[in-house]
Design a protein around this motif. Structure first.
Motif: not given
Length: 1012
Positions: A818-820, A822-829, A838-841
């Motif tokens: 999950a953090v990986a 977020a770090a890759a900006d893959a959870l923007a949507s 990162v916080w949500d993950a």
């Protein structure tokens, strides 16, 4: 001197030395070694007394009792072991005596003599030789320490206590051992009649249909393939008469040499690959034949590629295996390898070995550890030795010691000893590894010819002989090689078929790529070739605007000419001048008209190995066998080339045939250049086919090409970030990684229009076609496994994710995954900006089964977004690239104040103008043919700058040149006259390391790719 072939095995109470006496005992010995290797970890063997010893019953066996640390022998244990061994080996058993001039040797000899009397086993001298001269003792101790993973000081009794275990003279042996023991050594030797020449290779026959002979089966396949290759409407009269004549000649030669099984096997492997959709292509000297073209092994049309099979195989050299390399998609080659293992079985198929030797850096590390040189000093000194340094930089040691805090403690003379032993160890065998894909296949057990052992890679096995050994033994090797660009091309074609073939058309294949496309050649001539096979390097890009390839054969020459061989042989500039004369309508000149058949196609300049052979036969009167021996010496490169032995015969032959001595010496210098790596025409032709295909796809399907390259990593000259930047500069829209849209692979998104304002006249593409956008795949996210990515995609197909919490629960992601993302900006949507992701993950971790469906009812925490620089930093750290602004765009205001120009601005600078550039170092290259010059490629937000650093600058400014990630260069801007000013570069005068400006990005932005 008679060569005795055998092996030594260490047991708990003794060592056994088994020496083969005949072919059968050699096979038994190989089987014994194979079993011992199979039951142990890689690099070791396992033997249990007395299991499997019956296999060695036909050998002459020396039983050597184990000595304790003081040299003593347990006579009771040795006696029991000897009696047991005598029951197995009988009169073939001997009691080995090893005396090494130690205190107590007399007692050892007396004890062994007592054992001999009690058991009836005769004594024989076993020298236990481990060095050729006593002066190697220090190096021997070091290699012992390296093997044990200890320092020399901690090796204890594992190291020899003197230097006496070397090759002694007969007189020395006579002073050490009783005469009868020495006489017994001659008796042992007289019983051993085995020679490696007795080994007879038997090729597997699975590929021959029942009721057919091998040549009948091959002829049938070849003629069927010829009819398919030359079918109407392209060939209304069917197979041309010239092709039929060549086929008749080649098939007769193959039958005479009994090579038909080899061609049938290669065809079968290629047929399998094609049946499961794996792209492949053959090359090599024997692949330059009509037979291989008709079998579908190669795509080199013999009407254009000058087949020369009869020059590479001969009845007089029938023990030399043909040379056919087949390249397969690198991501699917394992399927081909496992097909071979399945078809022939583990007992009859294995991969050849490669002996890996100590190089400078590995020798420095291992010798340093063995001598207890401080680790900090070892690492610092190793870092000072770059890929191009031929000698130890002794002068750097005092400087390094002064710079290091705290200062390492080094004993007097220890540094000198370290460097001297490193020099001695360099080039020594280090370990046995597997060949890149050379398979050896046999009809009977392979392990009765050569020992076989498991490879480090699961599912692989290797023999203990390498390529040169196979050739010496006359064993045929089928090369199953990997080529990354084939993976990319196949993926690109698949993407194009899915994109374009919407009306049920037949899938588009490699053969459907239109030939002689002017837009593709325009792109190539402009050196717009990032990502293109073979012509994407700095040297190739500099050559393209000079050579200006406009036909396919021009590409063949282009692929071959930018090689160390032609460059070292001084062929490049003469060929470019010949091209210019051709453009001006002038005739090609030859030293003598008789050379025209050999050199006409390359404008009078020898480019290919085949042409060197032709020159040797035409000008020097070489026989075909002599010419092929010359070719083989060139093909051996530096390893054992031996080109020099042809010097005098070539010179004498040319002079005798009326050629000038200047011409003769010039030709030989060119031949020597090929010893540094020259291409056969068949190799260049096969590679040029792939070069053109990849160029066409880049030109006409840039989005598909980018996605395919990204999905085929690692491969090529450029990393994913550089490929993406090149594609975006050409109008391809690239979309970020997103769990709501991304698959594991990079994919194509809805179509957009690409309008290019570049005209075809300047060599750029003029695209006005519908192109998709490229959506980056989850494969680019560091630390994310493919299994986790596939779960994300599969669950998403059931229903879209509504939040990061929903994603984590449904896709069963752990904290790291999950953090990986977020770090890759893959959870923007799902979560917005990266900090929020990162916080949500971190909050919504995978729960246990009982609470899996329970929602987390908490008030959302809203965090401020990160500044742009931080986002760019994390992009590089998490995916290796960024779709945001280039890092230098953020530094541009400061760079402007220092009057540093962008790559785009430099294109408008004047020839000879003093300029100042700065960029991230992508590539450093110092070819051996460049005489110490280094070539550096810098990248900024507008493009790249090619920098030339002369040898004096390299040596005087090593630190910024070799250590900087962000490099500032002041120098002179130059245009290359031969290219009409199209090739531009910066001649470095002053270098400055500006890496500090990158901040933390210097830790995550990646290192440059450094090449010889």
């Amino acid at each position: 001197m008679k060569l005795l072939l055998g092996s030594e095995f260490a047991y708990e109470h003794c060592s056994l030395v088994a020496i083969a006496t005949d072919l059968k005992s050699w096979g038994d010995l190989c089987e014994f070694i194979t079993a011992a290797r199979r039951d142990a970890q890689k690099g070791r063997y396992r033997v249990v007394w007395p299991a499997n010893l019956e296999l060695l019953a036909g050998c002459q066996v020396l039983y050597i009792p184990k000595q304790n640390n003081t040299g003593g022998i347990n006579l009771v244990t040795a006696c029991a072991g000897l009696i047991a061994a005598k029951g197995i080996f009988g009169r073939n058993l001997w009691l080995g005596v090893q005396l090494s001039n130690r205190l107590g040797d007399d007692l050892v000899l007396r004890g062994l003599q007592t054992l001999s009397v009690r058991t009836g086993v005769s004594l024989v001298v076993a020298g236990n030789v481990q060095m050729h001269i006593p002066e190697r003792k220090q190096l021997h101790d070091v290699t012992t320490a390296i093997r044990l993973g200890q320092s020399v000081a901690n090796c204890g009794f594992s190291a020899n206590n003197n230097a006496e275990q070397y090759l002694c003279s007969r007189a020395q042996l006579a002073r050490t051992y009783p005469p009868q023991l020495l006489a017994n050594t001659l008796e042992v030797a007289s019983r051993c009649h085995f020679s490696l020449d007795e080994i007879r290779y038997n090729y597997p026959t699975e590929t021959v249909p029942a009721g057919c002979t091998p040549i009948q089966a091959l002829t049938q396949l070849v003629m069927t393939g010829a009819a398919r290759r030359y079918r109407p409407p392209a060939h209304p009269d069917g197979v041309p008469a010239q092709i039929l004549a060549w086929l008749h000649k080649e098939l007769g030669l193959i039958a005479q040499c009994q090579y038909e099984m080899f061609f049938l096997t290669v065809h079968d492997i290629v047929r399998f690959a094609q049946s499961v959709g794996i792209l492949c292509q053959g090359r090599g000297s024997a692949a330059n034949s009509v037979v291989c073209y008709c079998l579908g092994i190669t795509a080199a049309d013999p009407m254009l590629s000058h087949p020369l099979l009869e020059r590479f195989i001969s009845v007089n050299r029938r023990n030399e295996p043909p040379d056919i390399d087949v390249d397969f998609e690198h991501q699917r080659r394992e399927e081909v390898i496992q097909y071979i293992y399945t078809k022939y079985g583990r007992e009859r198929a294995a991969i050849a070995a490669v002996i890996t030797c100590f190089r400078r850096r590995s020798a420095l590390r291992d010798v340093g550890k063995a001598l207890e040189i401080p680790d900090a000093l070892i690492q610092a000194f190793v870092n000072e030795h770059h890929w191009f340094d031929a000698e130890l930089l002794v002068q750097r040691i005092p400087e390094l010691l002064e710079q290091m805090q705290p200062k390492p403690s080094v004993a007097p003379g220890q540094i000198e000893q370290w460097l001297n032993l490193t020099d001695e160890l360099e080039g020594f065998p280090r370990h046995l590894s597997q060949h890149v894909g050379g398979f050896v296949l046999t009809q009977d057990k392979l392990c009765r010819i050569v020992p076989v052992e498991p490879a480090t890679m699961e599912g692989r096995s290797v023999i203990q002989w390498e390529k040169d050994d196979l050739e010496a033994m006359g064993l045929m090797k089928v090369d199953v090689l990997a080529l990354g660009i084939l993976t990319a091309i196949r993926r690109c074609l698949d993407l194009r078929n899915h994109l374009r073939n919407t009306d049920g058309q037949a899938p588009w294949g490699l053969a459907d790529i239109p030939p002689d496309d002017s837009a593709t050649y325009n792109m190539i001539c402009a050196a717009d070739t990032v990502g293109v096979f073979q012509i994407e390097s700095r040297a190739q890009m500099s050559m393209l605007p000079r050579l200006l390839p406009r036909t396919f054969y021009d590409l063949v020459v282009e692929v071959a000419i930018v090689r160390p061989g032609p460059i070292a042989g001084g062929m490049v500039h003469p060929y470019l001048k010949a091209r210019q004369r051709q453009r001006e309508g002038l005739a090609t000149t030859y030293e003598k008209p008789g050379l025209k058949p050999a050199l006409e196609r390359t404008l009078g300049i020898p480019i290919f190995q085949e042409q060197v052979m032709q020159i040797a036969m035409i000008a020097a009167g070489f026989s075909p066998e002599q010419a092929d021996a010359l070719r083989r010496s060139m093909a051996a490169w530096k390893k054992r080339g031996g080109v020099d032995k042809f010097h005098q015969p070539l010179i004498d032959g040319m002079i005798a045939n009326g050629y000038s001595i200047e011409f003769a010496h010039r030709i030989f210098e060119q031949i020597k250049g090929f010893g540094e790596y020259g291409f056969p025409e068949s190799h260049a032709y096969s590679f040029a086919l792939i070069t053109y295909a990849s160029s066409w796809l880049k030109c006409h399907e840039p989005a598909c090409f980018l996605a395919a390259l990204l999905n085929s990593q690692p491969l090529g000259f450029y990393d994913p970030g550089q490929l993406v930047q090149d594609a975006t500069r050409h109008g391809v829209e690239v979309l970020p990684v997103d769990v709501a849209n991304s698959d594991w692979d990079c994919t194509l998104q809805p179509l957009v229009e690409i309008q290019s304002d570049k005209t075809q006249g300047d060599g750029k593409r003029n695209l006005n076609v519908t192109q998709p956008a490229v959506r980056l795949g989850l494969r680019l996210v560091h630390s994310l496994s493919e299994a986790a990515a596939q779960r994300i995609v599969q669950v998403r197909r059931q229903a879209p994710y509504c939040s990061t919490e929903d994603l984590v629960r449904r896709a069963a992601l752990n904290k790291q995954e999950a953090v990986a993302l977020a770090a890759a900006d893959a959870l923007a949507s799902l979560s917005g900006h990266r900090r929020q992701q990162v916080w949500d993950a971190a909050v919504h971790m995978h729960t246990n089964a009982l609470l899996h469906s329970a929602p987390i009812n908490e008030s959302p925490t809203n965090l401020p977004s990160a500044p742009e620089g931080e986002d760019i930093l994390f992009d590089y750290a998490a995916t290796g690239l960024s779709l945001r602004r280039h890092p230098l765009a953020l530094l541009r205001p400061r760079l402007i104040r220092e009057q540093i120009l962008t790559a785009a601005q430099l294109q408008n600078a004047l020839h000879g103008q003093q300029v100042h550039a700065c960029g991230i170092v992508n590539v450093r290259q110092r070819p051996q043919t460049a005489k110490g010059t280094m070539f550096v490629t810098l990248e900024d937000e507008t493009g790249t700058v090619n920098v030339i650093v002369w040898p004096q600058i390299v040596e005087n400014q090593r630190q910024p040149l070799l250590q900087a990630q962000l490099l500032s260069v002041k120098g002179i801007w130059q245009f290359d006259v031969a290219s009409g000013g199209k090739v531009k570069h910066l001649i470095a005068r002053q270098l400055t390391d500006m890496t500090a400006l990158l901040g933390r990005l210097a830790q995550h932005g990646g290192r440059s790719r450094d090449f010889r």
